[in-house]
Scaffold this motif. Structure first.
Motif, short mmCIF file in Angstrom:
data_model
loop_
_atom_site.label_atom_id
_atom_site.label_comp_id
_atom_site.label_asym_id
_atom_site.label_seq_id
_atom_site.Cartn_x
_atom_site.Cartn_y
_atom_site.Cartn_z
N ARG A 157 -24.29 -32.69 15.33
CA ARG A 157 -25.64 -33.00 14.93
C ARG A 157 -26.54 -32.91 16.16
N SER A 158 -27.85 -32.78 15.95
CA SER A 158 -28.79 -32.51 17.03
C SER A 158 -28.63 -33.49 18.18
N LYS A 159 -28.31 -32.92 19.37
CA LYS A 159 -28.16 -33.67 20.62
C LYS A 159 -27.08 -34.75 20.55
N GLN A 160 -26.15 -34.59 19.63
CA GLN A 160 -25.04 -35.53 19.51
C GLN A 160 -23.77 -34.89 20.05
N SER A 161 -22.80 -35.71 20.42
CA SER A 161 -21.53 -35.21 20.92
C SER A 161 -20.65 -34.73 19.78
N LEU A 162 -19.65 -33.89 20.10
CA LEU A 162 -18.68 -33.46 19.10
C LEU A 162 -17.98 -34.69 18.52
N GLU A 163 -17.82 -34.69 17.24
CA GLU A 163 -17.04 -35.75 16.62
C GLU A 163 -15.56 -35.49 16.87
N ARG A 164 -14.74 -36.50 16.68
CA ARG A 164 -13.33 -36.43 17.07
C ARG A 164 -12.61 -35.26 16.41
N ASP A 165 -12.77 -35.06 15.11
CA ASP A 165 -12.07 -33.97 14.43
C ASP A 165 -12.52 -32.61 14.94
N MET A 166 -13.83 -32.48 15.18
CA MET A 166 -14.34 -31.22 15.71
C MET A 166 -13.78 -30.97 17.11
N ALA A 167 -13.73 -31.99 17.94
CA ALA A 167 -13.21 -31.84 19.29
C ALA A 167 -11.76 -31.37 19.26
N LYS A 168 -10.97 -31.87 18.32
CA LYS A 168 -9.56 -31.48 18.22
C LYS A 168 -9.42 -30.00 17.88
N VAL A 169 -10.10 -29.57 16.82
CA VAL A 169 -9.91 -28.17 16.41
C VAL A 169 -10.55 -27.21 17.39
N PHE A 170 -11.66 -27.61 18.01
CA PHE A 170 -12.30 -26.76 19.02
C PHE A 170 -11.36 -26.58 20.21
N ALA A 171 -10.72 -27.67 20.64
CA ALA A 171 -9.78 -27.59 21.75
C ALA A 171 -8.60 -26.69 21.40
#
Length: 871
Positions: A20-34
């Motif tokens: 979301r705008s100017k927000q950090s990656l949420e936990r699930d997104m961070a996992k799959v992005f990594a």
């Protein structure tokens, strides 16, 4: 390599796509992005600053993420960063100048006031306008507005579109892009997400057809639509949830596998030691290193300028105006800073592959250097072909609290220039900018003003006729844009102590330079201060004593780049202070027969602040009379006739034996002729007052520049006359630029003449110089076909420099060290300071790829080996 038939690079928009705008990656997104980063290269582009991307993305990722496969493109592609050995490293930056950014900010404020679209009466959440390097960003509710308020402010994008159209009209020379929920970004034309994609393709040597872009605003008018210009494949998503589902599909995950955690994957499966392909991977496996073809291979996709190995070009750039010759292996003509960066990265890659390689890169502008500074047997980067623009010339606004006055009490201005601009063109541009009716000027220009270029002026720390009153280039350099030895772009400018501490926190090569240089300067402050030559001008060694301003406490590495001869970094832009050019002058001419009177004369004249205080000797005087016809024949008929008549007294003096030992020229400038003439009169009276000491000095005043012209012609043209009219002789500058304290003249000059006397059969010479500050130019003409000539140069130079150092002088005031004087730095400064110079070089250039053998590491064997064998 991408696995699972994934694209070679996948670009993601950040706001509303990954988060979301100017927000950090949420936990699930961070996992799959990594996890995706372990399978292919991924890039994140956003209108935010680099720090925001690091905070929103990188700091949210689990440890198994492969950082070497992640690329950050902040400010909508205006910059690019990648991770090398775990360190965030800049690939390129297209930063706005401070003047551009300030102008854009002012226009945005005006548009906000005029349109009323943003309610300026309401408090904001942080700054409305933020300068982000390559862009200026407007956030309608403030940079730190809560997400709920941002999403509710303009749900149909109508407000942003109105603001965009208004800004486009007010800033026609810039691109205006809609950013996040409430933001608009202003950049230079063409600097956008499409630009970032193209730059990434060039950097990685991967075709765009093998890439994919994922974004939420790919629709017409959306801020992602521009990427379609590149032909990249695209995937439209509505929000981060849709992106999350798409990434899972790419990874081949079934809904049942969604609970699978990347943190549970073993190191052997994720291959955390996998490294991202570097520029060196483009080299053929069996190719010899350090050769021109290696460079050409590496730069095939990343260099927009020209590369040449033609015999004509290699020969052209094998000489400057020194007595040396070194033929380069490759001539590069960069078009911009990114080309310079690509060139440096290529050289670095080859050097890292083979540390024994002699490959290097040396900058060159006009080639008027007299020390051999721009000569190399490797790669020479020539800036005059393309990087030859004056970016801006700005006059001071007296209402600006930051505006300062020069030594004459006038406001000036500044200019931003590329290194390949010829000074004659630079001066035309500065004189066109008027202050109180007078143009602006850089007063440190050298005598080669019609031939030299700005890169040489800065990198040699040049000075000239006006240095006595106004100082050298080091006094006018304010900021520089440079390419560092890792290929990253840096901007050196005055930093407050607090700003310096922030720079030292950078986890980049630039940050490492700030940390190490601050430590070196702090721990050796007393030694450095004591080593500074006790004369008014110096270009020997590295200018370590000027980095920290004792009065203000500012820390400015541009002062170190000035005079470093391109051995620490390659300059791509410079911001220089300008002064108002006082257009009215009068000259006091003094005829000196007893050199013992020189200190008294200098002390009598200097209190009246002459703009220049020059001299030439009796040899020069006789030379001018001997070749008077040749000298005048270069001028128009009317001017030649007028000047010929004016020289009649000098001709008579030659026949009657009344030639003075020295002719001194003290020129005064002021706002009016009357003021300039009065200064000359007062100086003349001060000299006449010396009669009470038994000192009688004949003198005359030349009321204007027409009357003084003949003296300047003799001073400036005498050596050219020698060079043109004495056949078989070659200009051999090797003792051409030393400086001694004026009080030493009665002792120093007789001893100097005694040193030169035994060699009068070996060369012809004249002595001219800046008598007001003790800077003398002796440039012999020699027959380099004679074997003894080299012997004379190697034998006489150390004798002269020993004498100069004995009287507290320096080996070079303006012309710098180069090949000819680098070996004498230990004699001048001592081993401890030379060690600090070497440490400075190591900090900036650990692989020794920038102009090696100058300032540090040069030897007498270099002089012997590379000296011209014939004229």
């Amino acid at each position: 390599m991408a696995s699972r038939n994934l694209p070679s690079v996948i670009f993601f928009d950040l706001d509303k796509t990954l988060a979301r705008s100017k927000q950090s990656l949420e936990r699930d997104m961070a996992k799959v992005f990594a996890e995706l980063s372990t399978q292919t290269r991924v890039a994140v582009t956003s209108g935010g600053r680099r720090e925001q991307l690091v905070e929103q993305v990188i700091e949210q990722l689990p440890p198994a993420a492969n950082l070497s496969n992640i690329y950050l493109l902040p400010t909508s592609g205006g910059a690019m960063y990648t991770y090398e050995d775990g360190q965030l490293t800049c690939v390129y930056e297209e930063n706005l100048t401070q003047e551009e950014a300030d102008h854009i900010e002012e226009v945005i404020e005006q548009v906000l006031s005029e349109t009323g679209i943003v309610d300026l009466s309401q408090p904001t959440f942080g700054d409305l306008i933020e300068q982000r390097g390559s862009q200026v960003t407007l956030s309608a509710l403030g940079q730190d507005a809560p997400i709920e308020k941002k999403e509710a402010w303009d749900p149909d994008n109508s407000k942003k579109e109105q603001l965009r159209d208004a800004l486009a009209r007010a800033l026609p020379n810039y691109d205006i892009k809609v950013g996040g929920s409430t933001s608009l970004d202003v950049t230079r034309p063409g600097v956008n997400k499409a630009y970032g994609i193209r730059k990434t393709a060039e950097y990685l040597h991967i075709p765009i057809s093998d890439m994919l872009y994922v974004g939420d605003a790919l629709y017409p008018g959306g801020n992602d639509e521009v990427v379609k210009q590149t032909g990249i494949a695209t995937q439209s998503v509505r929000n981060p949830d849709a992106t999350l589902a798409f990434i899972r599909t790419l990874l081949g995950k079934s809904p049942e596998a969604e609970a699978e955690s990347i943190e549970e994957t073993t190191p052997s499966e994720t291959n955390p030691t996998q490294t991202n392909p570097t520029i060196a991977d483009a080299l053929p496996a069996a190719a010899p290193t350090g050769e021109a073809k290696d460079i050409e291979t590496l730069l095939k996709f990343t260099f927009k300028g020209d590369l040449s190995t033609s015999p004509t070009d290699l020969t052209k750039y094998s000489k400057d105006t020194s007595l040396f010759v070194r033929k380069p292996s490759l001539v590069a003509y960069p078009k911009n800073a990114q080309d310079v960066s690509a060139l440096v990265k290529a050289v670095t890659a080859i050097k890292k592959r083979d540390p024994k390689s002699s490959i290097s890169v040396t900058a060159r502008s006009a080639g008027t250097d007299m020390s051999g500074g721009p000569l190399t047997t490797s790669v020479v980067a020539v800036f005059t072909k393309y990087m030859n623009k004056v970016i801006s010339v700005v006059a001071d606004d007296p209402k600006d609290s930051a505006a300062t006055k020069d030594s004459s009490g006038h406001f000036g201005g500044h200019a931003i220039t590329e290194p390949g601009v010829y000074y004659r063109d630079f001066e035309k541009a500065t004189l066109a900018q008027k202050v109180d009716g007078d143009g602006l000027i850089l007063p440190s220009y050298p005598a080669s003003r019609e031939l030299c270029a700005m890169g040489g002026i800065v990198n040699n720390n040049s000075g000239g006729e006006r240095t006595l009153k106004y100082g050298k280039t080091e006094d006018y350099i304010e900021e520089v844009e440079v390419v560092l030895s890792d290929g990253s772009l840096a901007y050196f400018k005055p930093l407050s102590p607090a700003e310096l501490e922030e720079k030292k926190k950078l986890e980049t090569f630039e940050g490492d330079i700030y940390r190490k240089m601050d430590k070196l300067l702090t721990q050796n402050a007393e030694r450095i201060k004591n080593a500074k030559p006790k004369v008014s001008k110096n270009s020997a060694g590295y200018d370590l004593w000027n980095v920290i301003d004792e009065k203000t406490g500012t820390f400015n590495l541009s002062k170190l780049i000035c005079g470093a001869q391109g051995t620490l970094a390659l300059m791509t832009k410079a911001k220089l202070r300008l002064i108002r050019d006082e257009g009215n002058r009068a000259m006091l001419v003094l005829f000196v027969s007893d050199i013992n009177t020189l200190p008294d004369i200098v002390h009598a004249v200097l209190p009246f602040n002459p703009e220049s205080f020059e001299s030439y000797d009796d040899n020069t005087f006789k030379l001018a009379v001997k070749f008077l016809f040749e000298m005048l024949s270069q001028m128009g008929l009317f001017r030649a006739a007028r000047l010929g008549i004016s020289f009649l007294p000098e001709v008579a003096m030659t026949f009657t034996g009344g030639i003075p030992k020295l002719v001194l020229m003290a020129e005064f400038s002021a706002d009016t002729h009357a003021e300039a003439y009065k200064l000359a009169q007062e100086a003349q009276k001060a000299v006449q007052a010396l009669q009470s000491k038994g000192i009688h000095i004949p003198s005359s005043i030349k009321a204007n520049e027409h009357q003084s012209e003949k003296y300047w012609i003799v001073r400036r043209e005498s050596f050219a006359l020698l060079r043109k009219n004495i056949k078989g002789m070659y200009a051999s500058p090797f003792i051409d630029d030393f400086v001694v304290p004026p009080d030493s003249y009665p002792q120093f000059l007789p001893e100097l003449n005694a040193l030169l006397a035994p060699y009068q059969k070996d060369f012809i010479y004249t002595i001219a110089g800046h008598i007001g500050n003790g800077n003398f130019h002796i440039i012999p003409l020699m027959d380099l076909n004679k074997p003894r000539s080299k012997q004379v140069i190697l034998e006489l130079a150390p004798k002269v420099y020993e004498l100069v150092i004995k009287y507290g002088g320096t080996t070079t005031g303006e012309h710098n060290d180069g090949i000819i004087r680098t070996p004498y730095l230990a004699m001048l400064f001592g081993k401890e300071m030379v060690a600090l110079f070497a440490e400075t070089k190591q900090i900036f250039d650990p692989l020794n790829i920038f102009n090696p053998g100058k300032k540090v590491g040069g030897t007498f064997a270099d002089i012997d080996r590379d000296m011209l064998r014939s004229s």
